[in-house]
Design a protein around this motif. Sequence first.
Motif, PDB file in Angstrom:
ATOM      1  N   VAL A  47       0.861  -1.168  -0.122  1.00 23.39           N
ATOM      2  CA  VAL A  47      -0.263   0.241   0.270  1.00 23.39           C
ATOM      3  C   VAL A  47       0.920   0.921  -0.137  1.00 23.39           C
ATOM      4  N   VAL A  48       1.658   1.518   0.973  1.00 24.02           N
ATOM      5  CA  VAL A  48       2.482   2.312   1.211  1.00 24.02           C
ATOM      6  C   VAL A  48       3.126   3.072  -0.043  1.00 24.02           C
ATOM      7  N   GLN A  49       3.738   1.900  -0.828  1.00 23.17           N
ATOM      8  CA  GLN A  49       5.322   2.223  -1.333  1.00 23.17           C
ATOM      9  C   GLN A  49       4.752   2.190  -2.559  1.00 23.17           C
ATOM     10  N   LYS A  50       3.710   1.492  -2.701  1.00 19.13           N
ATOM     11  CA  LYS A  50       3.259   1.902  -4.509  1.00 19.13           C
ATOM     12  C   LYS A  50       2.025   2.431  -4.027  1.00 19.13           C
ATOM     13  N   ALA A  51       1.867   3.963  -3.113  1.00 16.86           N
ATOM     14  CA  ALA A  51       1.001   4.495  -3.486  1.00 16.86           C
ATOM     15  C   ALA A  51       1.586   5.977  -4.463  1.00 16.86           C
ATOM     16  N   SER A  96      -9.430  -4.751  -3.490  1.00 15.98           N
ATOM     17  CA  SER A  96      -9.474  -3.357  -2.916  1.00 15.98           C
ATOM     18  C   SER A  96      -9.077  -2.170  -4.145  1.00 15.98           C
ATOM     19  N   VAL A  97     -10.020  -1.169  -3.595  1.00 16.87           N
ATOM     20  CA  VAL A  97      -9.533   0.003  -5.121  1.00 16.87           C
ATOM     21  C   VAL A  97      -8.489   0.590  -4.163  1.00 16.87           C
ATOM     22  N   LYS A  98      -7.743   1.162  -5.144  1.00 19.11           N
ATOM     23  CA  LYS A  98      -6.419   1.741  -4.612  1.00 19.11           C
ATOM     24  C   LYS A  98      -7.103   3.386  -4.383  1.00 19.11           C
ATOM     25  N   THR A  99      -7.070   3.187  -3.484  1.00 20.00           N
ATOM     26  CA  THR A  99      -7.972   4.933  -3.207  1.00 20.00           C
ATOM     27  C   THR A  99      -6.801   6.358  -3.075  1.00 20.00           C
ATOM     28  N   ASN A 100      -4.940   5.884  -3.201  1.00 18.69           N
ATOM     29  CA  ASN A 100      -4.625   6.648  -2.446  1.00 18.69           C
ATOM     30  C   ASN A 100      -3.615   6.643  -4.124  1.00 18.69           C
ATOM     31  N   HIS A 101      -3.605   5.769  -4.641  1.00 16.91           N
ATOM     32  CA  HIS A 101      -3.517   5.931  -6.453  1.00 16.91           C
ATOM     33  C   HIS A 101      -3.514   7.205  -6.959  1.00 16.91           C
ATOM     34  N   PRO A 102      -2.139   7.385  -8.282  1.00 12.20           N
ATOM     35  CA  PRO A 102      -2.599   9.062  -8.205  1.00 12.20           C
ATOM     36  C   PRO A 102      -3.465   9.195  -9.695  1.00 12.20           C
ATOM     37  N   ARG A 103      -3.728   8.353 -10.596  1.00 10.22           N
ATOM     38  CA  ARG A 103      -5.166   8.084 -11.234  1.00 10.22           C
ATOM     39  C   ARG A 103      -6.669   7.684 -10.774  1.00 10.22           C
ATOM     40  N   TYR A 114       1.145  10.632   4.732  1.00  8.37           N
ATOM     41  CA  TYR A 114       1.662  10.203   5.990  1.00  8.37           C
ATOM     42  C   TYR A 114       1.403   9.385   6.964  1.00  8.37           C
ATOM     43  N   TYR A 115       1.071  11.227   7.401  1.00 13.53           N
ATOM     44  CA  TYR A 115       1.373  11.694   8.698  1.00 13.53           C
ATOM     45  C   TYR A 115      -0.059  11.514   9.407  1.00 13.53           C
ATOM     46  N   SER A 116      -1.188  11.431   8.681  1.00 16.83           N
ATOM     47  CA  SER A 116      -2.075  11.193   9.040  1.00 16.83           C
ATOM     48  C   SER A 116      -2.389   9.697   8.914  1.00 16.83           C
ATOM     49  N   LEU A 117      -1.651   9.005   8.077  1.00 11.10           N
ATOM     50  CA  LEU A 117      -2.076   7.750   8.136  1.00 11.10           C
ATOM     51  C   LEU A 117      -1.327   6.695   9.835  1.00 11.10           C
ATOM     52  N   VAL A 118      -0.021   8.035   9.675  1.00 14.48           N
ATOM     53  CA  VAL A 118       0.385   7.565  11.228  1.00 14.48           C
ATOM     54  C   VAL A 118      -0.191   7.619  12.406  1.00 14.48           C
ATOM     55  N   ALA A 119      -1.049   9.082  12.371  1.00 16.78           N
ATOM     56  CA  ALA A 119      -1.993   8.839  13.609  1.00 16.78           C
ATOM     57  C   ALA A 119      -3.188   8.339  13.837  1.00 16.78           C
ATOM     58  N   ARG A 120      -3.509   7.696  11.968  1.00 13.25           N
ATOM     59  CA  ARG A 120      -4.453   5.841  11.868  1.00 13.25           C
ATOM     60  C   ARG A 120      -3.945   4.542  12.951  1.00 13.25           C
TER      61      ARG A 120
END
Length: 508
Positions: A47-51, A96-103, A114-120
């Motif tokens: 997820v994160v590295q392929k965002a 799942s749909v990759k909502t973090n994908h640039p397209r 990334y900061y919001s993700l860590v907060a979660r």
Amino acid sequence: VGVCKKEMLQKKNAVLVDGVILNGPIMDSKAGEKFVEDACKIIMEEVVQKADDVTEKVCEWQAPEKLKQILDLEMRDTGECHQKILQLCRDVIKYSVKTNHPRFFNQLYAGIDYYSLVARFITEALNPSVYTYEVSPVFLLVEEAVIKKMIEFIGWEEGDGIFNPGGSVSNMYAMNLARYKFCPEIKEKGLSGLPRLVLFTSEECHYSMKKAASFLGIGTENVYFIKTDERGKMIPEELEKQVQRARKEGSAPFLVCATAGTTVLGAFDPLDKIADICEKHGLWFHVDASWGGSALISRKHRRLLHGIHRADSVAWNPHKMLLAGIQCCALLVKDNSGLLKKCYSAEAAYLFQQDKFYDVSYDTGDKSIQCSRRPDAFKFWLMWKALGTTGLEERVNRALALARYLVEEIKKREGFQLLLEPEYANVCFWYIPPSLRKMEDGPEFWQKLHQVAPIIKERMMKKGSMMLGYQPHWGKVNFFRQVVISPQVSREDMDFLLDEIELLAKDL
């Protein structure tokens, strides 16, 4: 299991109650820690590295029945092994749909912060509930700080607020709060004996207004939808007419909801003029800025919400344009006299004791309709601390600049046609395939064009190249609505979007 049970019973001080051994925990902490560690590696890798990797698919499309078989959804009496559960984690991510994908342009949210993700990650691990200071000291103070800062950007000198599970709930809160302000006795006496209450909102409002009216017992027939102009903005003169009409009918108007950033067209209602009408007739003025509220962060674009400081309440979702992570939605209220608490308080004695050893004003949970409540403000706070206001402002400015770039490219390309010049990040357009370009403008042309967007959408989904929303709207046949949000999106992605539509539709 029987051997283990026998061994435990043989231990000194072993206690057995109703056939259950009570000594020591039953959870294998080491195995659990190993699973969390392995699962986090999968999340990082898949997820994160392929965002920001555009060579990855936005989605690996499967029909529902096929996906049911792939995922093995059946729950059984015995648990699955460590490796099987890890594989399930991989499969969930894969399909799942990759909502973090640039397209991924499909909704009014996208991308990864990334900061919001860590907060979660932190809040999921801590598993807090935000109602009293004793169980959630950090997160209550964080929410207070974030609400105070958001109130500053609206332009109020003081105020109050609460984070909610979605803009729809924020709108319902506002509607109920406005009704309570209009007739406080409703909290105890209920709906009986009240006059016919009427509220006003635009034809382009979010559908949650109808849902809220239904849920609160106001009734959808008592929502007066005000006409909009060709850009989707509420017409103040029409609002004035409808308020007067309601009064003549013997109804009791109590609320006007304006929209700052409509869902489809991205329109901003004229807030100043609507505020004038609300002041004239003594109506609560709510602004649904769930989508457009983040423009307040931008010095360049905050003019879109001119007059919002005159509102009584505002819904604002930082999980949209600012990427705070779903869900992160605030209802902000100008009244600072404790109106939220007066409206919603139930004074549960087992939670909100008044003889605690600390300042009980920090036990803010009684101003929420929820009991258990997630610390949603924390992800916004951590992101804001990391990026600063200038970093958030840059996100808004870049998104709107990319939308402007796309508009200019659409104008240059044959076969693409704008519905209207956007004022926000919603870019609405038709794609007219070569086979239709010489057709006369008439019912047959529009009927054929109506079928184009759904076919292109199906092809892009099955290919996995991108996701783009479409819809009909007020008599206009299906068109694409492209929304720019994610800071991972680039000019190249805008070019790709147009190229890909042409490629997918070349044989239509």
